[in-house]
Design a protein around this motif. Structure first.
Motif, PDB file in Angstrom:
ATOM      1  N   VAL A   1     -19.965  17.512   1.174  1.00 27.78           N
ATOM      2  CA  VAL A   1     -19.749  16.689   2.371  1.00 27.78           C
ATOM      3  C   VAL A   1     -19.756  17.571   3.615  1.00 27.78           C
ATOM      4  O   VAL A   1     -20.337  17.224   4.646  1.00 27.78           O
ATOM      5  N   MET A   2     -19.130  18.743   3.494  1.00 26.44           N
ATOM      6  CA  MET A   2     -19.040  19.640   4.639  1.00 26.44           C
ATOM      7  C   MET A   2     -20.421  20.173   5.029  1.00 26.44           C
ATOM      8  O   MET A   2     -20.756  20.245   6.211  1.00 26.44           O
ATOM      9  N   ILE A   3     -21.205  20.541   4.001  1.00 23.29           N
ATOM     10  CA  ILE A   3     -22.543  21.077   4.275  1.00 23.29           C
ATOM     11  C   ILE A   3     -23.429  19.987   4.888  1.00 23.29           C
ATOM     12  O   ILE A   3     -24.246  20.248   5.753  1.00 23.29           O
ATOM     13  N   ASP A   4     -23.266  18.775   4.429  1.00 20.03           N
ATOM     14  CA  ASP A   4     -23.957  17.597   4.942  1.00 20.03           C
ATOM     15  C   ASP A   4     -25.467  17.787   5.136  1.00 20.03           C
ATOM     16  O   ASP A   4     -25.966  17.766   6.266  1.00 20.03           O
ATOM     17  N   PRO A   5     -26.203  17.980   4.050  1.00 17.60           N
ATOM     18  CA  PRO A   5     -27.653  18.194   4.179  1.00 17.60           C
ATOM     19  C   PRO A   5     -28.394  16.912   4.564  1.00 17.60           C
ATOM     20  O   PRO A   5     -27.884  15.812   4.333  1.00 17.60           O
ATOM     21  N   ASP A   6     -29.583  17.076   5.156  1.00 18.10           N
ATOM     22  CA  ASP A   6     -30.429  15.924   5.466  1.00 18.10           C
ATOM     23  C   ASP A   6     -31.258  15.510   4.247  1.00 18.10           C
ATOM     24  O   ASP A   6     -31.647  14.350   4.112  1.00 18.10           O
ATOM     25  N   VAL A   7     -31.603  16.501   3.419  1.00 18.58           N
ATOM     26  CA  VAL A   7     -32.443  16.242   2.248  1.00 18.58           C
ATOM     27  C   VAL A   7     -31.856  16.992   1.061  1.00 18.58           C
ATOM     28  O   VAL A   7     -31.353  18.110   1.223  1.00 18.58           O
ATOM     29  N   VAL A   8     -31.926  16.393  -0.132  1.00 19.10           N
ATOM     30  CA  VAL A   8     -31.576  17.110  -1.354  1.00 19.10           C
ATOM     31  C   VAL A   8     -32.864  17.437  -2.096  1.00 19.10           C
ATOM     32  O   VAL A   8     -33.724  16.577  -2.284  1.00 19.10           O
ATOM     33  N   LEU A   9     -33.016  18.716  -2.456  1.00 18.24           N
ATOM     34  CA  LEU A   9     -34.186  19.169  -3.210  1.00 18.24           C
ATOM     35  C   LEU A   9     -33.732  19.539  -4.611  1.00 18.24           C
ATOM     36  O   LEU A   9     -32.700  20.198  -4.788  1.00 18.24           O
ATOM     37  N   ILE A  10     -34.506  19.098  -5.618  1.00 22.91           N
ATOM     38  CA  ILE A  10     -34.110  19.341  -7.006  1.00 22.91           C
ATOM     39  C   ILE A  10     -35.375  19.501  -7.839  1.00 22.91           C
ATOM     40  O   ILE A  10     -36.455  19.105  -7.405  1.00 22.91           O
TER      41      ILE A  10
END
Lengths: 286, 363
Positions: free
Chosen positions: A215-224
């Motif tokens: 939550v703190m990092i709050d990325p715009d996109v998740v890459l997996i």
């Protein structure tokens, strides 16, 4: 800068030397074992796959590589297994080991060529050059590096007009705990090449993901990786990971999944990977 | 048909091993055959002619069949040390297991239960994760760091268990087993913490080391291990009579003049030394130390003069065979031997448990 170096006096000197010594050209290795997926890809891209007599478990591209005898995982090579294929060269990535096995293979008079380069576009070019030199196939190497440079020109041209760079969180899913990629990882490098930002700058390497830090990092996109996504049980399962749903990426379901070797392999397909990643991140935008 | 049934006499499992001496000779013979076979068989194919020529060369005889340097290297530098390492490791684990089972008068006791193996594992994990960051990998003795750390970990764990179990100058075996469980839990936590600290690369190295392998065998490793394990093993073998007296009970042993303190201290320290150094070289190889003494007791009874050497021979035989499987089943790749011994050992162990508890002889 590197491109200049590759076409510069160093390479020309190498070429001249090789042309001048026919005995060297005659001693080109004909039975090659490769440990490292990018190196295998390069051997195929050079059109020299007929010289391969064995690969490691990470060498899954192109598909026909999997049909070759398999010497096991590149970090746990066994000398006798490799020698049983009667190679006249072992091409080994930087991670290949253990050192004892490599030492034993050298002691049995099989040359071992370690190819270790940084996660960068120049690093891949250097890798191609090293493989071509080890296989005494400098002309094919030259051609491949030209093709690689042309691919980059294409990618660079396609990547120019861009909005604000998204902040990307790479999630590694091996087992029950998820890990995220910090600095000095292949994921970090490929994210930056694609014109995005790694959402994590605080640490190097991989660390476990916690709900609150997500939550703190709050990325715009998740890459997996597609493999990781399958381990988790698909898109919906990913967004059920505590914390992820609360992020900007989670709220808009911005997810990019790519095959692990393709995404992180740093082989000659890198320009395509970068273009592909950049496009998919754009398409994942709301 | 009738002649076939006539020939089929009811099998008497003890007939082959009528006495401990015969069983030891039988095991020794089987081990020699298995070791020779293991030297001859492997993914790198060496024909009988090649082997004969190499042997002849080794004896200084002239041969007309030329032997390539590579063939020689495979046989002399790869296979020979590896088979010897399997003999040493299997023997050491079998012997340490028999010693522990004897000391604790409990057929389930083994070095793993007392935290010896996991203590060694913490040492190795620390060597993999922490040391490379602070110590230049170019140091000349860097290969020795891992075995030293493993022995250190094994000794620390064993000493802790031993100290915890000492009360008023006496050693409580029950507390010792419980302390072993606690130390195992602590070791698990430490390994977990170290794997949290580790980089992705180190974590993968740790995982592969954990699965066990004899693939790192070379003459140098073998020499270092041999210097540690062989004298320690010989000293353990000399404790057979004391263990036999101990079978009667601690009080009885004390009255019969056995220095229990000394036997326990010696047995535990030397077992820690053996298991710790072997774990550092080969990773975690389970079940040999548990299964080998059981097999020997089944064959020739509880006399430790037979159980101790028999367990060493039996452990060596089991590991030589398991390693042959590990090397050849998926060649040119290789199976982690820890997986193989656990896969074969667990069903056997469960069967044994069932048999024993049915007979009511499980302590």
């Amino acid at each position: 800068m590197t491109r200049g170096l590759l076409h510069g006096p160093v390479l020309s000197a190498c070429l001249l030397c090789l042309a001048a010594i026919p005995s060297l050209a005659a001693s080109a290795p004909q039975r090659v074992v490769v440990a490292g997926s990018a190196l295998t890809e390069i051997v195929y891209a050079l059109g020299l796959e007929q010289r391969l007599v064995g690969v490691d478990t990470t060498s899954t591209f192109p598909e026909s590589a999997s049909a070759l005898p398999n010497v096991g995982y590149l970090r746990s090579l066994v000398a006798e297994g490799v020698l049983s294929l009667h190679p006249d060269l072992l091409l080994a990535a930087g991670e290949a080991g253990p050192p004892t096995a490599l030492k034993q293979i050298r002691a049995a008079q099989v040359p071992v060529e370690r190819v270790e380069t940084p996660y960068s576009r120049e690093g891949v070019a250097a890798k191609i050059q090293a493989v071509a030199r080890a296989l005494v196939a400098v002309e094919q190497g030259e051609a491949l590096i030209r093709r690689y440079a042309a691919d980059w020109q294409h990618t660079d041209a396609a990547l120019t007009a861009r909005g604000q760079a998204p902040r990307v969180l790479f999630v590694l899913a091996h087992g029950s705990t998820l890990q995220v990629a910090g600095r000095a990882t292949a994921a970090d490098a490929v994210i930056r090449l694609a014109g995005a930002l790694n959402a994590i700058t605080e640490f190097e390497g991989y660390r476990p993901l916690t709900a609150e830090s997500a939550v703190m990092i709050d990325p715009d996109v998740v890459l997996i990786t597609t493999q990781g996504l399958a381990t988790l049980g698909g898109n919906e399962a990913l967004w059920k990971v505590p914390g992820l749903a609360l992020t900007t990426a989670g709220k808009s379901r911005r997810l990019v999944a790519m095959e692990a070797n393709y995404l992180l392999g740093f082989g000659p397909r890198l320009p395509q990977v970068v273009l592909d990643l950049s496009r998919q991140m754009g398409e994942a935008a709301p | 048909m009738s002649s076939w049934t006539q020939a089929e006499e009811p099998a008497r499992p003890t007939s082959v091993f009528r006495s401990g001496h015969a069983s030891r000779a039988g095991l020794g013979l089987l081990l020699s055959i298995a070791a020779l076979a293991a030297v001859a068989v492997g993914p790198y194919s060496l024909k009988f002619d090649d082997l004969a020529a190499i042997a002849a060369q080794g004896l200084g005889l002239a041969t007309d069949a030329p032997v390539s340097r590579q063939q020689l290297a495979v046989l002399v530098d790869l296979r020979l040390p590896r088979v010897l390492l399997a003999v040493l490791t299997g023997g050491g684990l079998g012997l340490a297991g028999a010693m522990m089972q004897g000391l604790f008068r409990n057929p389930l006791a083994e070095p793993g239960l007392l935290g010896v193996a996991s203590g060694a594992a913490v040492g190795v994990a620390a060597a993999i994760v922490v040391l490379p960051r602070h110590i230049a990998p170019s140091l000349p003795f860097v290969e020795l760091l891992q075995p030293l750390c493993a022995f250190g970990g094994a000794l620390l764990a064993t000493a802790a268990v031993y100290r915890l179990a000492r009360q008023d100058g006496r050693t409580s075996l029950a507390i010792m087993l419980l302390a072993g469980i606690a130390i195992n839990a602590l070791a698990g936590a430490l390994i977990g913490f170290l794997s949290y600290l580790s980089s992705d690369d180190q974590l993968r190295n740790l995982t592969f080391w954990n699965l066990g392998s004899l693939g790192r065998a070379d003459w140098k490793t073998l020499a270092v291990l041999g210097l540690l394990v062989v004298p320690a093993g010989a000293a353990l073998l000399s404790q057979a009579a004391a263990l036999n007296v101990l079978l009667l009970g601690e009080a009885e042993a004390f009255h019969l003049g056995v220095d229990l303190k000394r036997v326990k201290a010696l047995g535990i320290t030397l077992s820690a030394l053996i298991v710790g150094s072997l774990v550092s070289a080969c990773g975690i190889i389970g079940f040999i130390s548990l299964v080998a003494p059981h097999l020997v007791r089944l064959a020739c009874g509880p006399d430790h003069r037979h159980v101790l050497p028999g367990s060493a021979l039996c452990g060596a035989l089991l590991l030589v065979l398991a390693d042959m499987g590990a090397r050849t089943l998926v060649a040119p790749a290789e199976l982690p031997i820890g997986i193989l011994t656990a896969l074969l050992g667990t069903p056997f162990f469960l069967w044994l448990l069932k048999q024993r508890s049915a007979g009511g002889s499980l302590a």
